[in-house]
Each structure stands twice: as structure tokens, then as C-alpha cells.
Design a protein around this motif. Sequence first.
Motif, PDB file in Angstrom:
ATOM      1  N   CYS A  76      -1.759   5.831   5.015  1.00 16.58           N
ATOM      2  CA  CYS A  76      -1.902   4.654   4.151  1.00 16.58           C
ATOM      3  C   CYS A  76      -0.798   3.649   4.453  1.00 16.58           C
ATOM      4  CB  CYS A  76      -1.830   5.099   2.693  1.00 16.58           C
ATOM      5  SG  CYS A  76      -1.830   3.750   1.493  1.00 16.58           S
ATOM      6  N   HIS A  77      -1.096   2.370   4.195  1.00 14.98           N
ATOM      7  CA  HIS A  77      -0.098   1.338   4.517  1.00 14.98           C
ATOM      8  C   HIS A  77       1.188   1.477   3.705  1.00 14.98           C
ATOM      9  CE1 HIS A  77       0.233  -2.496   6.833  1.00 14.98           C
ATOM     10  NE2 HIS A  77       1.358  -2.478   6.162  1.00 14.98           N
ATOM     11  N   SER A  78       1.124   2.086   2.534  1.00 10.69           N
ATOM     12  CA  SER A  78       2.353   2.261   1.746  1.00 10.69           C
ATOM     13  C   SER A  78       3.348   3.169   2.472  1.00 10.69           C
ATOM     14  CB  SER A  78       2.036   2.838   0.369  1.00 10.69           C
ATOM     15  OG  SER A  78       1.109   2.020  -0.299  1.00 10.69           O
TER      16      SER A  78
ATOM     17  N   VAL B  13     -12.858 -10.363   3.951  1.00 10.16           N
ATOM     18  CA  VAL B  13     -11.977 -11.290   4.676  1.00 10.16           C
ATOM     19  C   VAL B  13     -10.867 -10.529   5.378  1.00 10.16           C
ATOM     20  CG1 VAL B  13     -10.422 -13.268   4.415  1.00 10.16           C
ATOM     21  CG2 VAL B  13     -12.421 -13.056   2.912  1.00 10.16           C
ATOM     22  N   ASP B  14     -10.665 -10.824   6.659  1.00  9.61           N
ATOM     23  CA  ASP B  14      -9.553 -10.195   7.382  1.00  9.61           C
ATOM     24  C   ASP B  14      -9.148 -11.102   8.542  1.00  9.61           C
ATOM     25  OD1 ASP B  14      -8.548  -6.974   7.338  1.00  9.61           O
ATOM     26  OD2 ASP B  14      -8.013  -8.111   9.127  1.00  9.61           O
ATOM     27  N   VAL B  15      -7.947 -10.873   9.064  1.00 11.63           N
ATOM     28  CA  VAL B  15      -7.515 -11.615  10.256  1.00 11.63           C
ATOM     29  C   VAL B  15      -8.089 -11.002  11.527  1.00 11.63           C
ATOM     30  CG1 VAL B  15      -5.368 -12.732   9.522  1.00 11.63           C
ATOM     31  CG2 VAL B  15      -5.346 -10.310  10.159  1.00 11.63           C
TER      32      VAL B  15
ATOM     33  N   ALA C  34     -10.401   1.831  10.114  1.00 15.53           N
ATOM     34  CA  ALA C  34     -10.398   1.914   8.652  1.00 15.53           C
ATOM     35  C   ALA C  34      -9.269   2.867   8.267  1.00 15.53           C
ATOM     36  CB  ALA C  34     -11.754   2.399   8.159  1.00 15.53           C
ATOM     37  N   ARG C  35      -9.591   4.080   7.854  1.00 11.35           N
ATOM     38  CA  ARG C  35      -8.560   5.077   7.550  1.00 11.35           C
ATOM     39  C   ARG C  35      -8.481   6.101   8.677  1.00 11.35           C
ATOM     40  NH1 ARG C  35      -5.270   3.343   4.084  1.00 11.35           N
ATOM     41  NH2 ARG C  35      -5.001   4.468   2.148  1.00 11.35           N
ATOM     42  N   TRP C  36      -7.253   6.414   9.122  1.00 10.64           N
ATOM     43  CA  TRP C  36      -7.014   7.517  10.039  1.00 10.64           C
ATOM     44  C   TRP C  36      -6.578   8.696   9.187  1.00 10.64           C
ATOM     45  CZ3 TRP C  36      -8.887   6.551  14.671  1.00 10.64           C
ATOM     46  CH2 TRP C  36      -9.016   5.218  15.053  1.00 10.64           C
TER      47      TRP C  36
HETATM   48  N1  APR Z   1      -5.361 -12.130   5.830  1.00 13.71           N
HETATM   49  C1  APR Z   1      -6.335 -11.196   5.756  1.00 13.71           C
HETATM   50  N2  APR Z   1      -6.184  -9.919   6.111  1.00 13.71           N
HETATM   51  C2  APR Z   1      -4.975  -9.542   6.578  1.00 13.71           C
HETATM   52  C3  APR Z   1      -3.895 -10.450   6.688  1.00 13.71           C
HETATM   53  C4  APR Z   1      -4.121 -11.798   6.301  1.00 13.71           C
HETATM   54  N3  APR Z   1      -3.168 -12.717   6.385  1.00 13.71           N
HETATM   55  N4  APR Z   1      -2.823  -9.775   7.184  1.00 13.71           N
HETATM   56  C5  APR Z   1      -3.225  -8.512   7.369  1.00 13.71           C
HETATM   57  N5  APR Z   1      -4.530  -8.351   7.015  1.00 13.71           N
HETATM   58  C6  APR Z   1      -5.362  -7.167   7.075  1.00 13.71           C
HETATM   59  C7  APR Z   1      -5.106  -6.268   8.268  1.00 13.71           C
HETATM   60  O1  APR Z   1      -5.756  -6.745   9.428  1.00 13.71           O
HETATM   61  C8  APR Z   1      -5.710  -4.950   7.741  1.00 13.71           C
HETATM   62  O2  APR Z   1      -7.089  -4.871   8.054  1.00 13.71           O
HETATM   63  O3  APR Z   1      -5.071  -6.351   5.951  1.00 13.71           O
HETATM   64  C9  APR Z   1      -5.534  -5.030   6.244  1.00 13.71           C
HETATM   65  C10 APR Z   1      -4.520  -4.025   5.691  1.00 13.71           C
HETATM   66  O4  APR Z   1      -5.050  -2.764   5.900  1.00 13.71           O
HETATM   67  P1  APR Z   1      -4.145  -1.449   6.114  1.00 13.71           P
HETATM   68  O5  APR Z   1      -2.959  -1.779   6.927  1.00 13.71           O
HETATM   69  O6  APR Z   1      -5.066  -0.376   6.574  1.00 13.71           O
HETATM   70  O7  APR Z   1      -3.612  -1.171   4.629  1.00 13.71           O
HETATM   71  P2  APR Z   1      -4.163  -0.229   3.446  1.00 13.71           P
HETATM   72  O8  APR Z   1      -3.726   1.164   3.668  1.00 13.71           O
HETATM   73  O9  APR Z   1      -5.604  -0.508   3.199  1.00 13.71           O
HETATM   74  O10 APR Z   1      -3.282  -0.783   2.229  1.00 13.71           O
HETATM   75  C11 APR Z   1      -3.396  -2.122   1.803  1.00 13.71           C
HETATM   76  O11 APR Z   1      -2.624  -1.632  -0.405  1.00 13.71           O
HETATM   77  O12 APR Z   1      -1.791   0.353  -1.241  1.00 13.71           O
HETATM   78  C12 APR Z   1      -1.464  -0.898  -0.743  1.00 13.71           C
HETATM   79  O13 APR Z   1       0.693  -0.615   0.268  1.00 13.71           O
HETATM   80  C13 APR Z   1      -0.667  -0.801   0.533  1.00 13.71           C
HETATM   81  O14 APR Z   1      -0.105  -3.094   0.516  1.00 13.71           O
HETATM   82  C14 APR Z   1      -0.939  -2.128   1.140  1.00 13.71           C
HETATM   83  C15 APR Z   1      -2.389  -2.421   0.741  1.00 13.71           C
END
Ligand code: APR
Length: 364
Positions: free
Chosen positions: A46-48, A214-216, A358-360
Motif C-alpha cells: 500500500c502507498h502508506s 482520473v489519473d496521470v 493496481a495492487r501488488w
Molecule cells: N493526479 C491524478 N492521479 C495521480 C496524481 C495526480 N496528480 N499523482 C499520482 N496519481 C496517481 C498515481 O498514478 C497512482 O495511480 O495516484 C495513484 C496512487 O496509487 P497508489 O500509489 O497505488 O496508492 P494507494 O495505495 O492506492 O494509496 C492512495 O491512499 O491510503 C492512502 O497513503 C495512501 O495516500 C495514499 C492513497
Amino acid sequence: LTPAAPVTVRALVARGAGAELRVERVRLPAPGPGEVRVTIRAAGVCHSDLSMVNGTLAARFPLVLGHEATGVVAEAGPGSRLEVGTPVVLNWAPACRVCWWCQHGEPWLCAANTAPTVERGTTDDGDPVHLTLGLGALAEAVVVPESAVIAIPAGLPAERAALLGCAVLTGVGAVRNTARVAPGDAVAVVGLGGVGLAVLTAARRAGATTILAVDVAESKRELALAAGATDFLLSDDRLSKEVRARTEGRGVDHSFECVGRAATIRAAWRLTRRGGAVTVVGMGAKDDMVSLGALDIFHSARTLRSSVYGSSDPDREVPELARAALDGTLDLSPLVSGVVSLDEAPAAFDRLARGEGARWVVSL
Ligand code: APR
Ligand code: ZN
């Protein structure tokens, strides 16, 4: 009866912010009264965790990573209600049930859960180690209070059950508990990692009809559509216009920020209609300040709030989500990009940092 003894396990450890991740041997204490040892079967990346490794979130080191996991009770300390062999999901915000928040129906804000890391166990050399969110679940086993353990029905593949403990509970809860998305609503989700994709799935389940992802990263398009989005939009200068074009010029009823940055909170704010709601799900950095115009706040009549752990009671909702995943009414397959070994976990963190997949999930 064999007396409780410490055990040594392999675990994914960060030695400091920015340091390379390594699999190390960690000594876990024997479970004391009210504690259990859980053999981990699978744990998500997870990203955290990444935010603690890269210094975005404060942490203490050496740090055992991982807070999204499933396993089986291996040993129960004195007085434990859990039976050995019970399949479980770990809870990174166990509720004390006695503090003001627990007593007022907000167990996700339990006053006992304030530390991002908890000291427990030692390295092979006897130095203390710290556990991410009190769990340190990217390890062959954990020793935790039984309040951090939720029994689930058997039969769910481990790589899916693991996600119930963070991404899925967070995403589903943000939609149904925090925002209360209603049938026919228009929704935008900014950031399509495990959390954002879970929000998409939940929005579809809640009956939202316009679901904008929405994503980059263009590579998230297929994942988003598979998870339930009706449309994918790149996060660029044209985003607000594109969203308005799909919402009769108004903007969405609900936006969800799933990145954890001030810039994307502002982006989510701008995508939302007058009177709509912005739900911040991402966990950002302390000094990343969000600036909004005072007149805009008044005139737009929007609600801005955060969703901590999906505003959920994990003890009640994780088993319910596990049953939904078992009977097929909650499809978690689009959330899992791949299953890797513990030795491959550092590479999975690199992929997460690059925004791939997505998730690993690490299989243990
Ligand atoms: N605009 C849109 N999407 C973005 C941007 C942006 N400026 N910057 C990054 N992203 C996207 C990334 O491309 C990625 O697909 O945000 C997504 C983040 O996904 P993960 O890194 O897999 O994070 P995740 O584990 O889903 O957690 C997301 O939730 O629990 C919290 O701490 C965690 O802050 C984190 C968030
Ligand atoms: Zn998480």
C-alpha cells in the motif's frame, strides 16, 4: 501444552527513510495475555508503507512494513477468545471500545490509535524493531493484540482477503459510510491505485451512474474500466472541462481524492458541483498545504472532509465484505495486479512508486 516461546520470522524491513528494503530475520515475542500470533498468508503493498519508506510520513526505524494482510491464527495467548486455525484479516486501527470516539459510534477515530509505528520484537542482533501501523504484516507472522484481528469466513483466496484490511475497507467505506453515494450520483475518483480502484468498485455497487476515473498514468485506463468506471480521464489542464462536459456543466456530486496531495485535493475540489462533496481518502504529508479561496468556499457550498479507514467499524464490515467477495456480489479481481514472493517485495514497492498496476500482493 507447549509453553509460549518467541519465534523468528522473515520480514520486509526498512532501515531508514530512503534506505533500500531488505528481507531480514525478526524475532517476535510470544503472544501475551490478549494477544495472538498470526501466520501471514498474503499482504498487500500500500502507498502508506511507501510514504513511510520515502519520508512522506513520519516513521521510526528499523521498520517492518505492511499493514494490509490476511492469515491464520497460529497461537493464542492466555485468555484469548480466538481459536488456532481461524482465518483472519488484520485491522490497523483496532477499537478500544471505551474512549469517547468508540462510545460515540466512531471507532475508526479510536483515541488509542495515534502512533504510525509501534515498537515490538527485535532484530536478530536484539535491537528493537518498529511495526507499521502496529502490524508489520509483510512478514511470515505477526504478534498483535486480538483487537487487531478480525475473523473471516474461510474460502476466499488470500490475495483478495488481504485487501479487505486496507484498500477495500477504505474505498468501500469512503463511498458508503463517509460520502453516502446514492443511486444516480455522478462520481469522480482522482488517483487509481488500490484505494482509488476500490472506490470505483464501491461507487458502481452504490448505483452511481457517471463514474469518472482520473489519473496521470494512461496505463490506469483499462484497470479503471474493469473496476467499474464509466470513463477514464487524464489528469491534465483539460480535466475540469472534460468532467463538466460529462455532468451537464455542473461537476460531480461526489469526488474522492485517493492520492494524498494538496494539488489533487484542489483538483477534486474543482471537479465537484456547487453543493457537492469532496472526500479526501489519501494520506498526505504534514507540510503539503491546501489553499482554497475564501469566497470560493462560501459560494461553492461544497463539503470537504476526510475518510479515515472508510469511517468504518472493521469488526463488523470486514466479515461482511468477505461474505460479499465470497458470494460474488463484490468482485475484487480487478484490484490484484499480481502476486509476488517476499524476496520480490522490494521490486513491488518500486512498481508502486512508478504508479504501475493496481495492487501488488506478497504471498507468504
Ligand atoms: N493526479 C491524478 N492521479 C495521480 C496524481 C495526480 N496528480 N499523482 C499520482 N496519481 C496517481 C498515481 O498514478 C497512482 O495511480 O495516484 C495513484 C496512487 O496509487 P497508489 O500509489 O497505488 O496508492 P494507494 O495505495 O492506492 O494509496 C492512495 O491512499 O491510503 C492512502 O497513503 C495512501 O495516500 C495514499 C492513497
Ligand atoms: Zn493502506
